[in-house]
Design an enzyme around this catalytic site. Structure first.
Site, PDB file in Angstrom:
ATOM      1  N   TYR A 260      11.327   8.635 -62.216  1.00  0.00           N
ATOM      2  CA  TYR A 260      11.293   7.228 -61.794  1.00  0.00           C
ATOM      3  C   TYR A 260      12.601   6.522 -62.149  1.00  0.00           C
ATOM      4  O   TYR A 260      13.095   6.623 -63.283  1.00  0.00           O
ATOM      5  CB  TYR A 260      10.114   6.471 -62.425  1.00  0.00           C
TER       6      TYR A 260
ATOM      7  N   GLY B 157       0.704   0.876 -51.731  1.00  0.00           N
ATOM      8  CA  GLY B 157       2.088   0.512 -52.028  1.00  0.00           C
ATOM      9  C   GLY B 157       2.467  -0.863 -51.494  1.00  0.00           C
ATOM     10  O   GLY B 157       3.649  -1.159 -51.299  1.00  0.00           O
TER      11      GLY B 157
ATOM     12  N   SER C 162      -0.905   4.383 -55.792  1.00  0.00           N
ATOM     13  CA  SER C 162      -0.826   3.504 -54.601  1.00  0.00           C
ATOM     14  C   SER C 162      -2.202   3.028 -54.147  1.00  0.00           C
ATOM     15  O   SER C 162      -2.573   3.168 -52.968  1.00  0.00           O
ATOM     16  CB  SER C 162      -0.078   4.196 -53.452  1.00  0.00           C
TER      17      SER C 162
ATOM     18  N   ASN D  94      -1.078  15.348 -57.504  1.00  0.00           N
ATOM     19  CA  ASN D  94      -0.919  15.727 -56.093  1.00  0.00           C
ATOM     20  C   ASN D  94      -1.310  17.179 -55.798  1.00  0.00           C
ATOM     21  O   ASN D  94      -0.894  17.729 -54.790  1.00  0.00           O
ATOM     22  CB  ASN D  94       0.535  15.493 -55.636  1.00  0.00           C
TER      23      ASN D  94
HETATM   24  N1  LIG Z   1       1.979  10.872 -58.874  1.00  0.00           N
HETATM   25  C1  LIG Z   1       2.693  10.448 -57.856  1.00  0.00           C
HETATM   26  O1  LIG Z   1       3.218  11.218 -57.037  1.00  0.00           O
HETATM   27  C2  LIG Z   1       2.863   8.961 -57.684  1.00  0.00           C
HETATM   28  C3  LIG Z   1       3.437   8.452 -56.502  1.00  0.00           C
HETATM   29  C4  LIG Z   1       3.568   7.068 -56.406  1.00  0.00           C
HETATM   30  C5  LIG Z   1       3.149   6.239 -57.435  1.00  0.00           C
HETATM   31  N2  LIG Z   1       2.623   6.779 -58.578  1.00  0.00           N
HETATM   32  C6  LIG Z   1       2.157   5.920 -59.699  1.00  0.00           C
HETATM   33  O2  LIG Z   1       1.224   4.983 -59.190  1.00  0.00           O
HETATM   34  C7  LIG Z   1       1.648   3.662 -59.498  1.00  0.00           C
HETATM   35  C8  LIG Z   1       1.177   2.739 -58.440  1.00  0.00           C
HETATM   36  O3  LIG Z   1       1.795   3.060 -57.180  1.00  0.00           O
HETATM   37  P1  LIG Z   1       2.274   1.876 -56.241  1.00  0.00           P
HETATM   38  O4  LIG Z   1       3.298   1.048 -56.928  1.00  0.00           O
HETATM   39  O5  LIG Z   1       2.614   2.439 -54.918  1.00  0.00           O
HETATM   40  O6  LIG Z   1       0.872   1.070 -56.185  1.00  0.00           O
HETATM   41  P2  LIG Z   1       0.283  -0.179 -55.461  1.00  0.00           P
HETATM   42  O7  LIG Z   1      -0.335  -0.992 -56.537  1.00  0.00           O
HETATM   43  O8  LIG Z   1      -0.555   0.290 -54.325  1.00  0.00           O
HETATM   44  O9  LIG Z   1       1.537  -0.948 -54.831  1.00  0.00           O
HETATM   45  C9  LIG Z   1       2.329  -1.810 -55.583  1.00  0.00           C
HETATM   46  C10 LIG Z   1       3.241  -2.558 -54.621  1.00  0.00           C
HETATM   47  O10 LIG Z   1       2.439  -3.371 -53.769  1.00  0.00           O
HETATM   48  C11 LIG Z   1       2.860  -4.714 -53.860  1.00  0.00           C
HETATM   49  N3  LIG Z   1       1.666  -5.556 -53.761  1.00  0.00           N
HETATM   50  C12 LIG Z   1       0.542  -5.472 -54.487  1.00  0.00           C
HETATM   51  N4  LIG Z   1      -0.334  -6.430 -54.125  1.00  0.00           N
HETATM   52  C13 LIG Z   1       0.258  -7.125 -53.142  1.00  0.00           C
HETATM   53  C14 LIG Z   1      -0.128  -8.241 -52.353  1.00  0.00           C
HETATM   54  N5  LIG Z   1      -1.318  -8.858 -52.520  1.00  0.00           N
HETATM   55  N6  LIG Z   1       0.736  -8.710 -51.415  1.00  0.00           N
HETATM   56  C15 LIG Z   1       1.933  -8.104 -51.235  1.00  0.00           C
HETATM   57  N7  LIG Z   1       2.378  -7.051 -51.962  1.00  0.00           N
HETATM   58  C16 LIG Z   1       1.538  -6.564 -52.904  1.00  0.00           C
HETATM   59  C17 LIG Z   1       3.510  -4.834 -55.210  1.00  0.00           C
HETATM   60  O11 LIG Z   1       4.434  -5.896 -55.210  1.00  0.00           O
HETATM   61  P3  LIG Z   1       4.474  -6.942 -56.464  1.00  0.00           P
HETATM   62  O12 LIG Z   1       5.081  -6.196 -57.613  1.00  0.00           O
HETATM   63  O13 LIG Z   1       5.331  -8.040 -55.937  1.00  0.00           O
HETATM   64  O14 LIG Z   1       3.063  -7.365 -56.739  1.00  0.00           O
HETATM   65  C18 LIG Z   1       4.188  -3.481 -55.342  1.00  0.00           C
HETATM   66  O15 LIG Z   1       5.431  -3.472 -54.660  1.00  0.00           O
HETATM   67  C19 LIG Z   1       3.170   3.787 -59.672  1.00  0.00           C
HETATM   68  O16 LIG Z   1       3.716   2.751 -60.451  1.00  0.00           O
HETATM   69  C20 LIG Z   1       3.285   5.120 -60.350  1.00  0.00           C
HETATM   70  O17 LIG Z   1       3.033   4.954 -61.734  1.00  0.00           O
HETATM   71  C21 LIG Z   1       2.461   8.122 -58.705  1.00  0.00           C
END
Ligand SMILES: NC(=O)c1ccc[n+]([C@@H]2O[C@H](COP(=O)([O-])OP(=O)(O)OC[C@H]3O[C@@H](n4cnc5c(N)ncnc54)[C@H](OP(=O)(O)O)[C@@H]3O)[C@@H](O)[C@H]2O)c1
Length: 297
Positions: free
Chosen positions: A53, A212, A208, A157
């Site tokens: 990351y 995302g 996600s 995954n």
């Molecule tokens: N194992 C893997 O391969 C893998 C892959 C991807 C992610 N991950 C893990 O999973 C975590 C979560 O993934 P993610 O960040 O994709 O999750 P997510 O919670 O689905 O998406 C977060 C994103 O959505 C935005 N968002 C959330 N609510 C919103 C709303 N109401 N309106 C507009 N935008 C909104 C957030 O912006 P704001 O910050 O502005 O709220 C942020 O950019 C990551 O941090 C990581 O730790 C793991």
């Protein structure tokens, strides 16, 4: 805050804070300390990161915060991951996976060093390496546990076959599979991975959860379709679209632990609000089919 037991040695807050996007937030170490303290106050004790990351910067930033306030560490569970390999120093056009023994051991030690902590609570193989040697990976993970560098081990995954092979090689000690599940992503429903984890009572971490952010911003049909259904349900339950998605994820018997990727505390609270939603069974299916990718027979 609900907690989920992963082993006799480890339990997680059911809602987890993700740090994939941490380096985009431009937080000072002081601000990151405050960020974590605010979440600890809400009962969010589990934090997810990865070696990859922010090109390695996310772990370093967390380490700076922990150095500033070492007492935070004992209140947190830290999850990190290995095997995605990109040589950032040269302009190699693609990353690849390296799950070989020496790489896993070295990568774990580097993560611990970067994060200024003595051990990692949960160490994951990040992606489904097509060139994986299960017995070699198992030896590395078991050795890391023996060295006291990691408390528990898991994967991310993985499909059911890879999960079963590695789990057998480590003597059935994998405690999670971190997978993508949201109203647009059905890979792990379709592969049988969710069924298998549910049957084995191995709780998955969910990445996600709100796609995302695309669930709110994308004009693609699969998101627009889901938004319409979720908006209607949010009105019915007097809550928000996000809360409906978290309620949907946590209704399923797999015992999902959603990882919130947002930097905003309000969005964490929307996830916590899902604990109060008594989702009707039929509404789980309305969300499952909301994108119109899934048609029930
Ligand atoms: N194992 C893997 O391969 C893998 C892959 C991807 C992610 N991950 C893990 O999973 C975590 C979560 O993934 P993610 O960040 O994709 O999750 P997510 O919670 O689905 O998406 C977060 C994103 O959505 C935005 N968002 C959330 N609510 C919103 C709303 N109401 N309106 C507009 N935008 C909104 C957030 O912006 P704001 O910050 O502005 O709220 C942020 O950019 C990551 O941090 C990581 O730790 C793991």
């Amino acid at each position: 805050m609900q907690r989920i037991k992963l082993s006799n040695n480890l339990s997680f807050s059911r809602i987890i804070q993700g740090f994939w996007r941490l380096t985009e937030w431009n937080l000072t170490p002081e601000e990151l300390v405050k960020f974590i303290e605010d979440r600890l106050e809400l009962g969010i004790t589990t934090y997810d990161t990865a070696e990859i990351y922010g090109k390695g910067e996310a772990e370093i930033q967390l380490g700076k915060a922990l150095k500033l306030k070492p007492k935070l560490r004992e209140k947190m569970e830290i999850v990190t991951k290995t095997n995605i390999t990109v040589d950032f120093s040269e302009d190699i056009p693609f990353g690849y996976y390296d799950s070989r023994y020496d790489r896993i051991i070295a990568s774990c030690k580097k993560s611990i060093d970067h994060m200024n902590c003595d051990y990692i609570d949960l160490y994951l193989i990040h992606r489904e390496d097509p060139c994986i040697n299960f017995n070699e990976v198992a030896k590395a993970l078991i050795d890391l546990k023996k060295m006291g560098l990691v408390k528990e081990i898991g994967v991310s995954n993985f499909d059911p076959m890879k999960f079963k092979c590695l789990n057998k090689a480590v003597g059935n000690t994998l405690v999670t599979n971190q997978i993508e599940v949201n109203p647009q992503c059905f890979e792990h429903f379709e592969s049988g991975m969710i069924d298998y984890l549910t049957y084995k009572e191995i709780p998955p971490m969910i990445w996600s959860p709100v796609s995302g952010g695309l669930l709110f911003t994308s004009t693609e049909d699969i998101y627009v379709n889901s938004r319409k259904v979720l908006d209607t349900l949010a009105k019915k339950y007097n809550t928000t679209v996000s809360t409906m998605v978290y309620a949907w994820l946590m209704y399923h018997p797999m015992k999902a632990m959603p990882i919130v990727g947002s930097q905003k505390i309000e969005r964490i609270k929307e996830a916590l609000d899902a604990f109060d939603i008594k989702l009707e069974h039929i509404d789980w299916f309305k969300i499952y089919t909301s994108s119109k990718q899934k048609v029930l027979r």
